[in-house]
Design an enzyme around this catalytic site. Structure first.
Site, PDB file in Angstrom:
ATOM      1  N   ASP A 140       0.839  -1.197   0.000  1.00 20.38           N
ATOM      2  CA  ASP A 140       0.000   0.000   0.000  1.00 20.38           C
ATOM      3  C   ASP A 140       0.875   1.248   0.000  1.00 20.38           C
ATOM      4  O   ASP A 140       1.979   1.230  -0.543  1.00 20.38           O
ATOM      5  CB  ASP A 140      -0.944  -0.035   1.209  1.00 20.38           C
ATOM      6  CG  ASP A 140      -2.295   0.588   0.903  1.00 20.38           C
ATOM      7  OD1 ASP A 140      -2.331   1.794   0.637  1.00 20.38           O
ATOM      8  OD2 ASP A 140      -3.317  -0.124   0.949  1.00 20.38           O
ATOM      9  N   HIS A 204      -3.881   6.121   3.210  1.00 21.65           N
ATOM     10  CA  HIS A 204      -4.543   4.910   2.727  1.00 21.65           C
ATOM     11  C   HIS A 204      -3.938   3.642   3.322  1.00 21.65           C
ATOM     12  O   HIS A 204      -4.644   2.751   3.809  1.00 21.65           O
ATOM     13  CB  HIS A 204      -4.448   4.891   1.199  1.00 21.65           C
ATOM     14  CG  HIS A 204      -5.255   3.844   0.516  1.00 21.65           C
ATOM     15  ND1 HIS A 204      -4.816   2.554   0.344  1.00 21.65           N
ATOM     16  CD2 HIS A 204      -6.479   3.903  -0.074  1.00 21.65           C
ATOM     17  CE1 HIS A 204      -5.731   1.863  -0.317  1.00 21.65           C
ATOM     18  NE2 HIS A 204      -6.748   2.654  -0.586  1.00 21.65           N
ATOM     19  N   SER A 531     -11.126  -0.635  -1.287  1.00 20.31           N
ATOM     20  CA  SER A 531      -9.857  -0.631  -0.548  1.00 20.31           C
ATOM     21  C   SER A 531     -10.080  -0.887   0.936  1.00 20.31           C
ATOM     22  O   SER A 531      -9.197  -1.407   1.618  1.00 20.31           O
ATOM     23  CB  SER A 531      -9.154   0.719  -0.708  1.00 20.31           C
ATOM     24  OG  SER A 531      -8.516   0.813  -1.945  1.00 20.31           O
TER      25      SER A 531
END
Length: 742
Positions: A140, A204, A531
């Site tokens: 990620d 994220h 996600s």
């Protein structure tokens, strides 16, 4: 000075009074005492030590032993303390000046960040000591290691199987929770806004890592929104970080390099919330290739399905050797109310408004405030684009705009808030850099009527609150749909998991929105996407692995799919192309009864049957493969936990699937086949009874699905193997394929 004098007098009176209470309280024994919370409201004003105040107050009722009974002082955000008191002492304290209330330190049920609880996986779920040996590899944007979600308090050293390293730098170190971290940038051109380290600047990666395997953190929230206990699916698991994404995207070379390392490092599960823009052939997709190598080495890769829905065949991660995850809605939503000066109130779901407006502000329509000096006119200013609004007219007001934007135009013009149309976006919420209300067009038209009805329109944008979503669960509109664009007769996605309005850890490297002027730096954030669904499935896979450490990736995937909770088709009329086998159910998945297992050779046979040549298979397998009549397998014979049949418009078809299940439930058991389906499907199972005498025993059966000419695009049924203890469910889907597909 007056406050200080009165406070000093109060403390003196407490001290004097305490001498009179020593004798009466000293007779109480520890057995008579229980823990009570003494709540005293706001923090005391002036240079007063809350701890000293609490000790003095407690001494008044307990005597000289007060220090022994004071367990904790609340002194940062509010005023109060916890103490061991007798019932009589608690009553005396409750009647004293400065005390709001006194109540027992009772036990309440935990209120989590909601998503795990909603799928039937509460904090107190049964776990194994082996969980701390599970390593989840996160590919990620990196991680924010200082987050409480990644504290290594209580963790021992990394498992002996771990072979990875920590790419330490001046601003990053690992610990016994984050046991490894690396970053990848093949061209060495790291964007200026990023850290040349595994540290996360975007947020994220921190969010997904804490969702998959973050610690239990009570009191987590986004500035008061979504407050509860944030946690991952496997809080005791270790995390290995592979930073592959940067401000300008995630490059295939870096993705493959991370897969290469993660496999060799010894991770158990790989979580990858990254996807392409369009579906790619298995051998032209870095993620499918990496996932294949992971599978070959006993590692399941969990993938986000994509955010390109609701169009059909929009899914971008769908290789049969990985787990493809759709995003579902949980039973919590957020609403933001706009209160007008005419006493009307309208609400919308899109903004996460953390701001407090204590009073109303003037309203102005963006079309009435063009920045003419910069060449703007009402045709542009009505949309509130940056630079189009007249600052002198907009400053200190709430500006109403005719288009949904990020709010930067209104903010830069000095607006204190903005109202925009939601443009049909439902079911999800996200933060804006200033107080924001987003309304549907019915409400925006009424808002315009109000503005035109008075010379002094005003409004107040209220802080966002939580509400119940009674229709949940269902798959959100943006979640990418099947069918599988490369292999139509493999069902995609595989499963659905919570992916909307998920609270999890966040980076503190930038503000909440990243917009200049937004000074809100948060530890936890609420965002949406497949996600967010992917790490839920990753955490669940790690949970299943902790109970069944020798299981193959296919067995873990089977366990997750065959125990999934069916989702209603009332909202998702595209059925399994939206939600796959159903909603993730981790607790049941750890003990599924039967599994549909598969190994590398099974996938090679499938690929041969799909027409892939030996050269391409070599790229994926690293082995010399020769496809022949003896090795070519049909898609219907791949030992998959679901069944899919494609047919042409107006035509019927019959397919026979061969499947083998392995007994992982009761040593001696008999399963009966229960089939259900609409009239258009004829489903026959042979044999329809499977008897097992030992664990690990396998049984093979066939499922023949006859499909009549379909009146709808897609229809579905199911096969459930039931032994009275375990129910092993597989969806059976039939659909009309466009001749241009496949």
């Amino acid at each position: 000075m007056g406050n200080m004098a009165s406070l000093s007098t109060w403390l003196l009176l407490i001290t004097l009074a305490s001498t009179l209470l020593i004798v009466s309280c000293s007779a109480a024994t520890d057995k008579d005492r229980k823990e009570y919370i003494v709540y005293m409201g706001d923090l005391p004003k002036g240079q007063v030590s809350a701890s000293s105040l609490h000790a003095s107050l407690l001494q008044e009722v307990t005597g000289s032993s007060a220090s022994e009974y004071l367990l904790h002082s609340y002194k940062r955000s509010f005023n109060g303390f916890v103490a061991k008191l007798t019932e009589e002492e608690s009553k005396k304290l409750s009647g004293m000046d400065g005390v709001v209330s006194v109540f027992p330190n009772g036990k309440k049920k935990l209120l989590t960040s909601r998503s795990w609880d909603f799928i039937g996986f509460p904090v107190e779920s049964n776990t194994t000591t082996n969980e701390s040996n599970i390593i989840v590899g996160m590919l990620d944007t990196g991680i924010w290691p200082e987050s409480d979600s990644f504290s290594d308090e209580g963790f021992g050293p990394p498992p002996s199987k771990w072979k990875g390293t920590c790419q330490s730098s001046s601003n990053f170190t690992c610990n016994n929770k984050i046991i490894g971290a690396k970053y990848y940038r093949a061209d060495k051109s790291i964007p200026p806004a990023d850290f040349p380290s595994p540290r996360d600047t975007e947020g994220h990666g921190t969010h997904t890592a804490s969702t998959a395997a973050g610690n239990k953190v009570s009191g987590a929230s986004l500035l008061g929104l979504g407050e509860g206990t944030a946690r991952g699916g496997t809080p005791s698991a270790r995390i290995a970080v592979y930073k592959i994404c940067w401000e300008d995207g995630c490059y295939d070379a870096d993705i493959l390099a991370a897969f290469d390392d993660a496999i060799a490092d010894g991770v158990d599960i790989i979580s990858l919330s990254v996807g392409g823009f369009i579906p790619l052939d298995y051998f032209e997709d870095s993620i499918a290739i990496g996932a294949f190598h992971s599978m070959k080495n006993g590692i399941l890769t969990s993938n986000a399905g994509g955010n390109s829905g609701p169009g059909l065949a929009s899914i971008t991660n769908f290789s049969p050797w990985s787990l493809s995850v759709a995003a579902s809605v949980i039973d919590r939503k957020f609403v933001t109310k706009l209160h007008l000066g005419n006493n009307q109130t309208y609400q919308g779901e899109l903004p996460l408004n953390t701001f407090e407006m204590n009073y109303s502000f003037p309203l102005i329509y963006g079309g009435d405030a063009p920045n003419t000096s910069a060449g703007s006119n009402a045709d542009y200013s009505r949309y509130c684009y940056e630079g189009t609004l007249n600052t002198s007219q907009v400053t200190g007001k709430i500006v109403v705009c005719d288009e949904l934007t990020d709010g930067v135009g209104a903010m830069s013009a000095g607006a204190v808030g903005t109202v925009m149309p939601d443009e049909g976006y439902t079911d999800l919420s996200f933060a804006f850099p200033l107080p924001t209300s987003c309304l549907d067009y019915n409400y925006t038209s009424k808002l315009q009527e109000y503005i035109n009805s008075t010379s002094t329109p005003t409004a107040n944008i209220q802080k966002t609150t939580e509400a119940k979503n009674e229709l949940a669960p269902y798959v959100v509109w943006f979640s990418s749909r099947g069918p599988n664009p490369i292999t139509p007769d493999i069902l995609s996605p595989d499963i659905a998991a919570p992916g909307v309005n998920i609270l999890a850890a966040w980076t503190e490297a930038s503000s909440l929105t990243g917009v200049p002027g937004d000074d809100r730096v948060v530890s936890y954030n609420i965002i949406s996407g497949t996600s967010m669904a992917c790490p839920h499935a990753s955490g669940a896979a790690a949970y299943v692995k902790s109970f069944n450490p020798t299981w193959s990736p296919a067995a873990i995937k089977s366990a997750l799919m065959t125990t999934a909770t069916p989702i209603s088709s009332e909202i998702n009329t595209d059925l399994e192309f939206a939600y796959g086998a159903g909603q993730l159910n981790p607790l049941t998945a750890a003990h599924p009864g039967l599994v549909y297992d598969a190994e590398e050779t099974d996938y090679i046979k499938f690929l041969c049957g799909q027409g892939y040549n030996s050269t391409k298979l070599y790229l994926v397998t690293g082995e010399n493969i020769t496809c022949s009549a003896t090795t070519n397998g049909t898609v219907w014979d791949l030992n998959y936990p679901s069944f899919a049949v494609s047919t042409s418009h107006g035509a019927g078809v019959s397919r026979t699937f061969t499947r083998t299940v392995t007994n992982v439930g009761s040593p001696t058991s008999t399963y009966k086949a229960n089939v259900a389906g609409p009239p258009e499907l004829s489903i026959t199972v042979e044999p329809d009874v499977l008897s097992f005498k030992s664990l690990g025993e396998t049984q093979t059966f066939t499922v023949t699905v006859g499909v009549a000419a379909l009146s709808n695009f897609v229809t579905s049924g199911s096969l459930v193997w039931d032994d009275g203890v375990y129910k092993v469910r597989s969806p059976i889907v039939a659909y009309v394929i466009d001749n241009s597909e496949g």
